[in-house]
Structure formats: C-alpha cells, structure tokens
Design an enzyme around this catalytic site. Sequence first.
Site, PDB file in Angstrom:
ATOM      1  CG  ASP A   1      -2.060  -1.010   1.148  1.00 36.11           C
ATOM      2  OD1 ASP A   1      -1.792  -1.931   0.293  1.00 36.11           O
ATOM      3  OD2 ASP A   1      -3.054  -0.957   2.025  1.00 36.11           O
TER       4      ASP A   1
ATOM      5  CE  LYS B   1      -5.176   2.276   3.152  1.00 41.91           C
ATOM      6  NZ  LYS B   1      -3.896   1.301   3.649  1.00 41.91           N
TER       7      LYS B   1
ATOM      8  CE  LYS C   1      -6.757  -1.188   2.769  1.00 38.88           C
ATOM      9  NZ  LYS C   1      -5.317  -1.939   3.100  1.00 38.88           N
TER      10      LYS C   1
END
Length: 311
Positions: free
Chosen positions: A155, A211, A247
């Site tokens: 991430d 995300k 996300k």
Amino acid sequence: MFARNAGMNLDLEWVSKVRVNTQAVLKRAQQIQRCKVSKKQWQAAWQLKAVTCIDLTTLAGDDTPSNVHRLCMKATQPIRQDLLKSMDMHDKGITTAAVCVYPSRVADAVKSLKAANSSLPVASVATGFPAGQTPLKTRLEEVQLAVKDGAMEIDIVINRTLALTGQWAALYDEIRQFREACGDAHMKSILAVGELGTFTNVYKASSDFIKTSTGKESVNATYPFAIVMVRAIRDYYLRTGHMVGFKPAGGIRTAQESVVWLTLMKEELGDEWLTPHLFRLGASSLLADIERQIYHYVTGRYAAYHELPMA
C-alpha cells in the site's frame, strides 16, 4: 486517472479535462447512505462477505511480534467456529482478505501465517507512510525491503505535493517506479483524499488499486470521496477494459457501515467488484463489531467483548 499497467501511456488530455460536479456527488452519497440494509440472515450474509474483504490492520507505534501474531491468528479465523457452524458456514474457509502491517513487521506476519499453514497474504504500507515526505530513493527502497521480507501486497502513499501542484506526469512517473519496485506484489495506491483539496484532484489522482486514506488524516473514508473514486474506476474500465480495485480505509468501525460500503460498490460498479481481488476494507476495529453482530444473529443477545477476543 493513471494507467493500471506501468507500460501503458498516461492520457494527460483526459486528466486535464476532468471536472467533478460536487452537488451531484453529495446527492448520490446521501442516496447510498439511505439505502435500506437487509435484515436477519441476509444481513448476516452481507456481514460475512465484508469479513472476507477486510485488510485486518495494525499500524501502531507499539506494534510488536506478539500482537502481530495475534492479528494473524485472528485473520485466519475471524469469526468463532461455533457461530459459523450454527450458520452452516464453518467449512467455507472464511478468513479476512489480508493482514496489513508496517514494513518492519512484515517478516513477523509472514512467519506467523506460515506457522499456521495459511496462505493469507501480508500487505505492507510503504513509501514514507503516512505522509510520503521522504526522498524517492528511500521510498523505493522501503517497497523493495517489504517485498523481500515476504509482503505480497504493498500500500503506497502518493506524493500529495505533486497532485496539489498539478504535476500529474511526475506523479505518474513515481507511481510507475513504485509499481516496478513491487515486482510480483500487488500494489494499492493511497490517495489521502482529505489532503487533496478537491473532488477533481481525487479523480485525477486515482490509479491502480486505489485506497482512500492512510487512516492518519483528519478526513478518511467518506462516501462522497468514494463516489468520485469509484466513478473514476468505472470511466477507466469503460475506456480500457481494465478493472481497478478500491479500498476505503480509516474510520470504518461498524458492521452496518461495512454493508453500506458493499452496497456502494454493488450500485456503482456491479457484482464483479464484490470480491477481495477488487474490493478491500481497511480496518482495525471493524471485525470486532461484525463478529458481535453475528453473535447476536445466532444467539439473540449481544456478547460481552471478552467473549470475542482478538485471538
């Protein structure tokens, strides 16, 4: 919207023309929040679906090998077996989607999951998380070290300065380098939506598996930002045929919220996105509430928190 494949060209003309209708976004977000949530067994089924999409996360300054081990064990068996058996779901292999830790804890997580004979992937935040204000060389090395230690998902945080100053080509180049540093690991890009200023910037910054937040900003996963991001995903899919994942992370704590997020994905992108491959929930405390709601569904009463321990 950046190319999902590092080998594809950046369409700056498309990016430069993007404008987001703020009032329409806010109206749609309100509609999503007002959607009726299914009850009884249907609600329980949606909640179990949410469990399988959770990146069970610990990103605390006091993380140790022992609490990472507990997190991993909970990820492999997120709902008590007796509760799953009562629902005839005990043999369905329900786990969370991944565990997410700092780079320095990746090796601990990999070791714990291997000892448990689990193939659950380890995700690691990287690239100067959460601010992304370290030199590019350092950020790239952090990705490489996490992958070397066994992280299967990375991430990254984007360089918000480049987004805020409109340097989209430079931001694309950084993301391309991160993608290359990931190798075979799956990359998710954290936009930190609360720091990008406008919905239009959020749309333009969307890339790869996206995300919302680090969870460390004052504004994290909100439905209006999500609407903008998933519509960027939809536009990109219609243009290229590539399915980009999403996300939301930060502030998602209740089972009811998790069902709303699933509803948003179903309404905006369709059933194809309701899989861990394309949808994740970044959370640390959400699982506890979902398990508590499942306990209530099975027994008719709410459990005390000591009855549903982390592991």
